[in-house]
Structure formats: structure tokens, C-alpha cells
Write a protein that holds these residues in place. Structure first.
Motif, mmCIF file in Angstrom:
data_model
loop_
_atom_site.group_PDB
_atom_site.id
_atom_site.type_symbol
_atom_site.label_atom_id
_atom_site.label_comp_id
_atom_site.label_asym_id
_atom_site.label_seq_id
_atom_site.Cartn_x
_atom_site.Cartn_y
_atom_site.Cartn_z
ATOM 1 N N PRO A 4 0.814 -1.228 0.000
ATOM 2 C CA PRO A 4 0.000 0.000 0.000
ATOM 3 C C PRO A 4 0.846 1.277 0.000
ATOM 4 N N ALA A 5 1.963 1.265 0.703
ATOM 5 C CA ALA A 5 2.803 2.477 0.741
ATOM 6 C C ALA A 5 3.370 2.771 -0.638
ATOM 7 N N ALA A 6 3.833 1.708 -1.322
ATOM 8 C CA ALA A 6 4.381 1.884 -2.663
ATOM 9 C C ALA A 6 3.295 2.369 -3.621
ATOM 10 N N PHE A 7 2.077 1.831 -3.430
ATOM 11 C CA PHE A 7 0.982 2.265 -4.305
ATOM 12 C C PHE A 7 0.668 3.733 -4.081
ATOM 13 N N ALA A 8 0.597 4.131 -2.808
ATOM 14 C CA ALA A 8 0.295 5.531 -2.487
ATOM 15 C C ALA A 8 1.340 6.444 -3.103
ATOM 16 N N SER A 9 2.629 6.058 -3.023
ATOM 17 C CA SER A 9 3.645 6.958 -3.546
ATOM 18 C C SER A 9 3.617 6.967 -5.072
ATOM 19 N N THR A 10 3.281 5.814 -5.694
ATOM 20 C CA THR A 10 3.181 5.812 -7.151
ATOM 21 C C THR A 10 2.021 6.677 -7.619
ATOM 22 N N SER A 11 0.900 6.650 -6.902
ATOM 23 C CA SER A 11 -0.215 7.478 -7.364
ATOM 24 C C SER A 11 0.081 8.956 -7.106
ATOM 25 N N ALA A 12 0.817 9.262 -6.054
ATOM 26 C CA ALA A 12 1.216 10.658 -5.822
ATOM 27 C C ALA A 12 2.150 11.120 -6.951
ATOM 28 N N LEU A 13 3.051 10.243 -7.351
ATOM 29 C CA LEU A 13 3.977 10.569 -8.441
ATOM 30 C C LEU A 13 3.201 10.783 -9.747
ATOM 31 N N ALA A 14 2.244 9.895 -9.989
ATOM 32 C CA ALA A 14 1.436 10.026 -11.206
ATOM 33 C C ALA A 14 0.688 11.351 -11.201
ATOM 34 N N ALA A 15 0.197 11.754 -10.034
ATOM 35 C CA ALA A 15 -0.521 13.029 -9.945
ATOM 36 C C ALA A 15 0.402 14.199 -10.250
ATOM 37 N N ARG A 16 1.634 14.120 -9.754
ATOM 38 C CA ARG A 16 2.562 15.233 -10.019
ATOM 39 C C ARG A 16 2.968 15.286 -11.493
ATOM 40 N N PHE A 17 3.147 14.126 -12.107
ATOM 41 C CA PHE A 17 3.445 14.126 -13.549
ATOM 42 C C PHE A 17 2.275 14.713 -14.331
ATOM 43 N N ALA A 18 1.056 14.317 -13.969
ATOM 44 C CA ALA A 18 -0.120 14.819 -14.690
ATOM 45 C C ALA A 18 -0.211 16.336 -14.532
ATOM 46 N N ALA A 42 12.557 14.597 -17.134
ATOM 47 C CA ALA A 42 12.405 14.416 -15.679
ATOM 48 C C ALA A 42 13.792 14.325 -15.051
ATOM 49 N N VAL A 43 14.109 15.295 -14.210
ATOM 50 C CA VAL A 43 15.442 15.340 -13.600
ATOM 51 C C VAL A 43 15.427 14.532 -12.296
ATOM 52 N N SER A 44 16.095 13.387 -12.350
ATOM 53 C CA SER A 44 15.973 12.395 -11.269
ATOM 54 C C SER A 44 17.189 12.338 -10.355
ATOM 55 N N LYS A 45 18.091 13.296 -10.480
ATOM 56 C CA LYS A 45 19.301 13.271 -9.646
ATOM 57 C C LYS A 45 18.939 13.179 -8.162
ATOM 58 N N LYS A 46 19.725 12.401 -7.449
ATOM 59 C CA LYS A 46 19.569 12.199 -5.999
ATOM 60 C C LYS A 46 18.299 11.449 -5.598
ATOM 61 N N HIS A 47 17.546 10.969 -6.564
ATOM 62 C CA HIS A 47 16.405 10.114 -6.249
ATOM 63 C C HIS A 47 16.752 8.696 -6.688
ATOM 64 N N PRO A 48 16.257 7.702 -5.957
ATOM 65 C CA PRO A 48 16.690 6.327 -6.211
ATOM 66 C C PRO A 48 16.159 5.740 -7.525
ATOM 67 N N ALA A 49 16.824 4.704 -7.985
ATOM 68 C CA ALA A 49 16.434 4.023 -9.216
ATOM 69 C C ALA A 49 14.979 3.572 -9.168
ATOM 70 N N GLU A 50 14.503 3.184 -7.988
ATOM 71 C CA GLU A 50 13.118 2.681 -7.908
ATOM 72 C C GLU A 50 12.094 3.782 -8.175
ATOM 73 N N THR A 51 12.443 5.024 -7.859
ATOM 74 C CA THR A 51 11.555 6.152 -8.172
ATOM 75 C C THR A 51 11.489 6.345 -9.690
ATOM 76 N N ILE A 52 12.630 6.173 -10.329
ATOM 77 C CA ILE A 52 12.669 6.302 -11.786
ATOM 78 C C ILE A 52 11.848 5.182 -12.426
ATOM 79 N N THR A 233 12.423 18.983 -8.966
ATOM 80 C CA THR A 233 11.699 19.164 -7.704
ATOM 81 C C THR A 233 10.180 19.059 -7.829
ATOM 82 N N ALA A 234 9.596 19.676 -8.847
ATOM 83 C CA ALA A 234 8.137 19.670 -8.975
ATOM 84 C C ALA A 234 7.584 18.271 -9.253
ATOM 85 N N LEU A 235 8.432 17.359 -9.716
ATOM 86 C CA LEU A 235 7.990 15.976 -9.980
ATOM 87 C C LEU A 235 8.333 15.033 -8.842
ATOM 88 N N PHE A 236 9.557 15.152 -8.344
ATOM 89 C CA PHE A 236 10.053 14.147 -7.397
ATOM 90 C C PHE A 236 10.170 14.661 -5.965
#
Ligand SMILES: *Cc1c(COP(=O)(O)O)cnc(C)c1O
Length: 239
Positions: A4-18, A42-52, A233-236
Motif C-alpha cells: 500500500p505504501a508503494a501504491f500511495a507513492s506511485t499514485s502521488a507521483l502520477a498526480a505530479r506528472f499529470a 524528468a530530472v531524477s538526480k539524488k532520487h533512487p532508481a526505484e523512483t525512476i 523538484t516539482a515531480l520528485f
């Protein structure tokens, strides 16, 4: 997804991309431009591979990284995502060119003729058939700041010509990071300056890409003609 935590963060990420995609589209329309004429990097520096990986899962394909070591590690961890495109947007030392040239889609931060020749040499070991030429953008230090890398306005022509002369490199355009200002609209003169320089060096036919605009000033950059905005920043979130 079962976690559930991973799902919540993925949907939050999807919302920010949208949200960011809608923002870029609005800015393009307001400028009388086609929304497809602006690409989101999408500038992913300092964010983990799993976020990408999560961003890839919701459809993002172009990712920007600043540091060679970090980029190489993430590319290794995500090598199963065959159509993910990596873009190097941070300063590249000539002696590190060989680590990235074999697999990146573009280097946006080329600021010297020496780096052009090194990339030209290293790209020969590239998986040529699969990847083709390496896209290259010239980073211009439009604010003439000693703290920033990138070439001066006066030396851009020489670097652009050097890229054209390298068989394995494909000249794509110009990139800039304007000086930090309190109000995002303060970036506008620097974006206009990059667009003016592009016209002087052969226009959009020769230099189709203008990579400019970040989280705080992407709209301003689009109004000034950006074809690629680099948003972290606005995405991640904060780094
Ligand atoms: C970090 C970085 C960005 C993204 O900046 P945000 O303010 O997080 O959107 C864009 N371009 C370059 C060159 C960067 O180093």
C-alpha cells in the motif's frame, strides 16, 4: 501493486506528472505553440532508481542526471527498461566521457571543443546500430557567471561547428541555466538571449532544441521558445 505504501507513492507521483504535463501544455497553448513541441525531461538526480522505475511505469521515458557515477549506477540498475532514455545535464569532465558515451541518449552540457573531440572519440565504441549518433547540446553560460559551467556566448559558434564536424555526434541545440533570481520572470531575458543566439548560429533548422526552464520557471521558458524543460523538484520533491 500489493504494497500500500508503494501504491500511495506511485499514485502521488502520477498526480505530479499529470499536473506538470498540464502546466506545460497550458504554457505552450498560451504561447501559441503546439503542446507536442515541448518535451518534459524528468530530472531524477539524488532520487533512487526505484523512483525512476515508478515514473517509467506511468509513461515517462526521458530522464536527466547530473553526476556521471550516479547515472552509470542507475542505468545499470534499470537496464531492463530498454526504451528509457538517459540525458546527461551536469558538468562532464573529458576523462569521464568514456563512461557515459556508450549508452546515453544525449549530453546537454557540452561547453568546450575539447569535450566535443573526446565525446566524438568515445562514441565510436557505442552500440552503433541500436543507438545511432549521440545527441549533443551546447551549454551556454548566458549569465556569464563564474560559478557556472558552459561556454561563453562568444565561443558557442566554435563549439557548434566542432560538433557538426564529428561524425558520431548529432548537433541538436543549446541549453542554459540562467542566474538564480527571486522572481521566475527574471529568467526571461536569459532565455531570450539563448533564443537569439540560436538564431544567430543558424536557427531552428540547425539547432532545433532549446533546453531551458526548470521547476520554478518552465512556463517562462516555454513562452521564450523552450523545446525541452528540465524538471526535478516539482515531480520528485525536494532533494
Ligand atoms: C537539478 C537540475 C534541474 C532541475 O531543477 P529543479 O529546480 O529541481 O526542477 C534542471 N537542470 C539542471 C541542469 C539541473 O542541474
Amino acid at each position: 501493486m500489493n504494497d500500500p505504501a508503494a501504491f500511495a507513492s506511485t499514485s502521488a507521483l502520477a498526480a505530479r506528472f499529470a499536473e506538470q504535463r498540464a502546466r506545460l501544455e497550458r504554457a505552450a497553448r498560451a504561447a501559441g505553440r503546439a503542446p507536442e513541441s515541448v518535451r518534459l525531461l524528468a530530472v531524477s538526480k539524488k532520487h533512487p532508481a526505484e523512483t525512476i522505475r515508478a515514473a517509467y511505469a506511468i509513461g515517462q521515458r526521458d530522464f536527466g542526471e547530473n553526476y556521471v557515477q550516479e547515472l552509470v549506477e542507475k542505468a545499470e540498475a534499470l537496464r531492463d527498461l530498454r526504451d528509457l532514455r538517459w540525458h546527461l545535464i551536469g558538468h562532464l569532465q573529458s576523462n569521464k566521457a568514456k563512461s557515459v558515451a556508450p549508452f546515453v541518449h544525449s549530453v546537454q552540457s557540452v561547453g568546450s571543443v575539447a569535450l566535443v573531440s573526446e565525446l566524438g572519440k568515445r562514441v565510436r565504441t557505442r552500440r552503433a546500430v541500436e543507438l545511432g549518433a549521440l545527441d549533443v547540446l551546447v551549454e551556454v553560460n548566458v549569465g556569464d557567471e563564474s560559478s557556472k559551467s558552459g561556454c561563453s556566448i562568444a565561443s558557442a559558434r566554435e563549439i557548434v561547428d566542432a560538433i557538426d564536424a564529428e561524425e558520431g555526434l548529432r548537433l541538436r541545440g543549446l541549453m542554459t541555466i540562467p542566474p538564480a533570481v527571486d522572481d521566475a520572470s527574471g529568467s526571461r531575458p536569459f532565455f531570450d538571449e539563448l533564443a537569439r543566439l540560436r538564431d544567430e548560429l543558424g536557427g531552428a533548422a540547425r539547432l532545433p532544441e532549446l533546453s531551458m526552464g526548470m521547476s520554478h520557471d518552465a512556463d517562462i521558458a516555454i513562452a521564450a521558445g523552450a523545446t525541452c524543460v528540465r524538471i526535478g523538484t516539482a515531480l520528485f520533491g525536494a532533494r
